[in-house]
Design a protein around this motif. Structure first.
Motif, short mmCIF file in Angstrom:
data_model
loop_
_atom_site.label_atom_id
_atom_site.label_comp_id
_atom_site.label_asym_id
_atom_site.label_seq_id
_atom_site.Cartn_x
_atom_site.Cartn_y
_atom_site.Cartn_z
N LEU A 201 -1.73 -1.84 7.20
CA LEU A 201 -0.47 -2.49 6.83
C LEU A 201 -0.31 -2.69 5.33
CD1 LEU A 201 -0.65 -5.26 9.59
CD2 LEU A 201 0.17 -2.91 9.80
N MET A 202 -1.33 -2.32 4.55
CA MET A 202 -1.31 -2.60 3.12
C MET A 202 -0.47 -1.58 2.35
SD MET A 202 -5.29 -3.68 2.46
CE MET A 202 -5.02 -4.36 0.82
N GLU A 203 0.02 -2.02 1.20
CA GLU A 203 0.62 -1.09 0.26
C GLU A 203 -0.50 -0.44 -0.56
OE1 GLU A 203 3.70 -0.28 0.49
OE2 GLU A 203 4.03 -1.83 2.01
N GLU A 204 -0.24 0.74 -1.04
CA GLU A 204 -1.28 1.50 -1.73
C GLU A 204 -1.88 0.73 -2.90
OE1 GLU A 204 -1.79 5.87 -3.88
OE2 GLU A 204 0.06 5.38 -2.79
N ASP A 205 -1.04 0.04 -3.66
CA ASP A 205 -1.54 -0.66 -4.85
C ASP A 205 -2.28 -1.96 -4.51
OD1 ASP A 205 0.59 -2.24 -4.10
OD2 ASP A 205 1.72 -2.04 -5.96
#
Length: 297
Positions: A201-205
């Motif tokens: 669920l995380m964003e890449e950054d």
């Protein structure tokens, strides 16, 4: 398939981002909300910090009858590593009685070994079944990590419950034929790690340096979900929902808003063809990405 509320977050700081555990009052409120909204299965463990105490505080409120709930807990890891077989029963019974005391209940619906390698020890499995015969647990089993451990569970006639990792990023059990192998065996299977501690669920950054290898994978699943107009949570749940041998999907939450959202999204059905098409892109992800125990933080 049904949902099972996992409680590791209620007993310790947990997850890739090191999310802080909620207060006891907040956690009990989440347990109340879950059981009032169709979730009657709760997963905990003696090693999850204060999680058993939190579940015990919830059970003491008696907002739902004990016989309407299915409570799973686990024997603390590694306790039998340096002791003789003659001590197994005493140590395992004491640990289970500690769990029951913390939970304020007389029995567990299922009691699991948290050290998966113990599945290969006949004496430990026999001792686990003595506890079942004592009436302290309705079912007994193992929380496994590897396909070989899962297959050993299936082969044993005196193991009737298994928890395993399974997600769109971690397809090892399916590829190894575990679910097909379990088809004619009367073993209940719960799956965990559908979100891999939130990695899916995380964003890449947001991905920490120790998991930099996961960045292109997270980028890909984000792009695919955007292309199909679906959420990553719904995709992750729908992937697990397609496996008919799994009776419950174990998931954890940090707050009641997450809980509400996950319950709602679990009911959302995504086309099987779409799920299968996306899943093909993640068939061969390396173990050190999908297994938190291998993360080098």
């Amino acid at each position: 398939m049904e949902l099972c509320l996992g409680t590791v977050q209620f007993g310790m700081d947990y997850g890739i981002k090191g999310q802080k555990q909620p207060s006891v009052e907040q956690a009990v409120d989440m347990l109340d909300y879950a059981t009032q909204n169709g979730i009657n299965t709760i997963d905990t463990a003696n090693a999850y910090g204060s999680a058993e105490d939190v579940v015990g505080a919830f059970l003491e409120k008696k907002t739902i009858a004990r016989d309407k709930l299915f409570i799973v807990s686990k024997f603390r890891p590694n306790l039998l590593d340096d002791v003789g077989q003659d001590k197994y029963y005493e140590i395992m019974r004491n640990n289970l009685e500690n769990t029951l005391s913390r939970l304020h209940t007389a029995y567990l619906d299922s009691y699991l070994l948290h050290s998966a390698r113990y599945i290969f020890d006949d004496e430990i499995i026999d001792t686990l079944n003595r506890l079942k015969a004592d009436g302290l647990a309705e079912r007994v089993g193992v929380s496994v990590y590897e396909p070989e451990e899962a297959k050993k569970c299936i082969e044993r006639p005196n193991v009737d419950f298994m928890q395993l990792p399974y997600s769109i990023f971690d397809q090892r059990m399916e590829k190894a034929g575990v679910f097909e192998y379990a088809k004619n065996n009367n073993i209940q299977i719960h799956s965990r790690s559908a979100f891999i501690q939130g990695l899916i669920l995380m964003e890449e950054d947001e991905i920490p340096p120790f998991l930099s290898k996961a960045k292109p994978i997270v980028r890909k699943i984000s792009l695919l979900c955007n292309r199909h107009g679906i959420s990553r949570i719904a995709l992750a749940m729908n992937y697990v929902k397609q496996q008919s041998r799994i009776s419950h999907l174990v998931f954890g939450v940090d707050n009641i808003e997450q809980l509400r959202e996950n319950i709602k999204l679990f009911e959302e059905d995504i086309s099987v063809a779409v799920v299968d098409d996306i899943a093909k892109e993640f068939r061969n992800i390396e173990a050190d990405i999908v297994m938190p125990s291998l993360w080098k933080k």
